[in-house]
Design an enzyme around this catalytic site. Sequence first.
Site, mmCIF file in Angstrom:
data_model
loop_
_atom_site.group_PDB
_atom_site.id
_atom_site.type_symbol
_atom_site.label_atom_id
_atom_site.label_comp_id
_atom_site.label_asym_id
_atom_site.label_seq_id
_atom_site.Cartn_x
_atom_site.Cartn_y
_atom_site.Cartn_z
ATOM 1 N N GLU A 279 -2.354 -3.633 1.606
ATOM 2 C CA GLU A 279 -2.691 -4.210 2.908
ATOM 3 C C GLU A 279 -2.832 -3.028 3.862
ATOM 4 O O GLU A 279 -1.831 -2.493 4.347
ATOM 5 C CB GLU A 279 -1.576 -5.161 3.352
ATOM 6 C CG GLU A 279 -1.379 -6.352 2.424
ATOM 7 C CD GLU A 279 -2.307 -7.516 2.781
ATOM 8 O OE1 GLU A 279 -2.578 -7.704 3.969
ATOM 9 O OE2 GLU A 279 -2.751 -8.217 1.851
ATOM 10 N N CYS B 109 -2.140 -4.382 12.928
ATOM 11 C CA CYS B 109 -3.259 -4.016 12.050
ATOM 12 C C CYS B 109 -4.488 -4.880 12.266
ATOM 13 O O CYS B 109 -5.605 -4.449 12.007
ATOM 14 C CB CYS B 109 -2.830 -4.081 10.589
ATOM 15 S SG CYS B 109 -1.999 -5.600 10.156
#
Lengths: 431, 484
Positions: free
Chosen positions: B207, B241
């Site tokens: 990720e 993010c």
Amino acid sequence: MDPFEDTLRRLREAFHTGRTRSAEFRAAQLRGLGRFLQENKQLLHDALAQDLHKATQLDSAFIRKEPFGLVLIIAPWNYPLNLTLVPLVGALAAGNCVVLKPSEISKSIEKVLAEVLPRYLDESCFAVVLGGPQETGQLLEHRFDYIFFTGSPRVGKIVMTAAAKHLTPVTLELGGKNPCYVDDDCDPQTVANRVAWFRYFNAGQTCVAPDYVLCSPEMQERLLPALQSTITRFYGDDPQSSPNLGRIINQKQFQRLRALLGCGHVAIGGQSDESDRYIAPTVLVDVQETEPVMQEEIFGPILPIVNVRSVDEAIEFINRREKPLALYAFSNSSQVVKRLLTQTSSGGFCGNDGFMHMTLASLPFGGVGASGMGQYHGKFSFDTFSHHRACLLRRPGMEKLNDLRYPPHSPRRLRVLLVAMEARGCSCTLL
Amino acid sequence: MEREVQRVRQAFLSGRSRSLRFRLQQLEALRRMVQEREKDILAAIAADLCKSEFNAYSQEVITVLGEIDFMLENLPEWVTAKPVKKNLLTMLDEAYIQPQPLGVVLIIGAWNYPFVLTIQPLIGAIAAGNAVIIKPSELSENTAKIVAKLLPQYLDQDLYIVINGGVEETTELLKQRFDHVFYTGNTAVGKIVMEAAAKHLTPVTLELGGKSPCYVDKDCDLDIVCRRITWGKYMNCGQTCIAPDYILCEASLQSQIVWKIKETVKEFYGENIKESPDYERIINLRHFKRILSLLEGQKIAFGGETDEATRYIAPTVLTDVDPKTKVMQEEIGPILPIVPVKNVDEAIDFINEREKPLALYVFSHNHKLIKRMIDETSSGGVTGNDVIMHFMLNSLPFGGVGSSGMGAYHGKHSFDTFSHQRPCLLKSLKREGANKLRYPPNSQSKVDWGKFFLLKRFNKEKFGLLLLTFLGIVAAVLVKAGYY
């Protein structure tokens, strides 16, 4: 007579009982509301449209399956057409452009794929590249959006390491030593038929072939004559002249296999012919775990039998080793079969037969651990070669509900938020 | 390090983590931990990021609780074998896909949402029946400490362990062999993780990040749009993010956007932003200095105030940003560049020239435009007319593509990520006669029969099925009688 009086009285009385005050009650109510919204989307949508011609809809959430982009498929030599084209079908179905790297070892198919196949596909989206290990290494320095590799674990590591430099996702269809447990409670002839067919098919050059047999010494006694009978029936008294027996792909593999014939004792077969790259359907007994035939994937028409005294010992033996691509268990007792299944790990599993599980496109095909990562066949191919993109389309309206999430935050709001979150079902929409 | 990993592997091999009951017990224990020790957890997050209780709860704890509840509700169904469609040859057999645990999973957490980004993957790994080694980010040291302290008090101490440490310890850890590595962090380290995993042929979920573009169309309600963008951008002081990283819009919209965001910032954080309990701080000095350097040479429309002592950086907006400058190369921070583009075509080209981002945002009343933007670009996920929210729906897989990552999780996707979906075919030793069709010596007629049976599927209407069965029996009988 006031039409509302009864209803209002009823509600007021209920309120006075205090029932609506507890957090649990409120949460349950909110959950009910959530279910209402969830279960009646179309109804609400239609109703809103009817009333106000509102294009108002609730949010829509969906997963788009999108092509990755440029896919590299590296194919092996043992089923050079199938193991090249089946992944290709998946990659194309998912909308990718494909670079195909067929195996240089299966030279004739390589030629056909390079010269004839491109004529049938759109050349701007498809290319075949040729070469050996060195050229493949060079190819792997380039950036792809997906790499699909079928081959040995050793090369699988090289491919994944190269892919890591570009953060390219991979599917690795590798190999391993596929154990074949044969229970005492079996008809040896049936087992022999099935095991022999899958072992010697394509001269044993099959990643999912039963690699070695695990059985008791007693079973071995019954299995050996059954195997001999099967082999004679399949390939005749002189297997070398049978049209149904394949040959070893090249000298290198032939030499490797011939050396394995020296392990343990030859119970059946053991003949070889270098000029023909022929190895007879062979069964070995009295093999030690440390011998080469039990250390590397055989990939040839040689079947070692290893003795175990019980199912437990067989399971322990299997679990000590790398996870194989396939695992086979033969027994009349479905309990024994299920035990083997639940207490081991492998890419795939077949009870009482060889790699029939491969013929079902509804089953995913792939390894685990050292036998690989990722799966394909049928819809799994499409999913493998697609990026599953999560999409949430919110409506510009309902901004008031969003206010809950904006600062400045107060303790009171936290309590409201908590209650809202209790009704998890549609709380995301509320937020 | 090796001994620790071995110990966990032994625990996994004992088989304890596999039963449904055990998994549910552990998840329930985890839930209790979060509820009973909420104060400690929130305090740790606050210490790391100067995050208010509300924010820590609503951004991290709530997601964890929701995920655990979702698992508890659905796990009993997920662990069962799923039967699959059969063909004629397997018609009388059992064919199904059985999810099984992978073994020992390594989870490397991130510092920006230090609790949820460590615990949410953990939930998935436990649900799938694995043993887990958790390596929280050392940058968020308070959360790392509290996780290390609390987990052993609630979960099985041999199956789930926490190892804390920096780069050195993580490198050592990555040399060990795992059955899956789950990493949340940046692209550069993602490559290192994958390369280490390749040595053991360990599958990975990465990720990562990227610059999530946010396209604002002329045809939209700018008030609402700017509120939503402001919320998503400056939450956690821009350290998210999937924050909208930069805005793409037509030049004529720039000044309006700047004004509205400025007003919204005032509404959210007050006149004196530093005093707002809802505005976080930069994680550490290194990141502070890094983000500061991004402001050099830029046109600051508003914001830009900093305070090194408290690692405070004001919500900032830059206009007319040159795509070649540093601020358009890096991510993470409360700085919002606006890059003017002529139209949506140019916006799409701009996005496609760059690495695939973790998220893509597009604001417009024009549904066709939104669809076009999605069709013609690629990204991990998309939220239309809002930001961040696709993260919240656990029926959607959360993950990246290209340099923003590989693999996905959340909800059932977590369970799938941490499982091996094993295909199983169970046949019987009976009916060996039918198999004669496939045994050598071969003949053309056998091949023809084979094609007939293999290429037909099991889902024809009843009559067709009966006919095929009848033919199958006939074929078997004929074969046995030696006609083939």
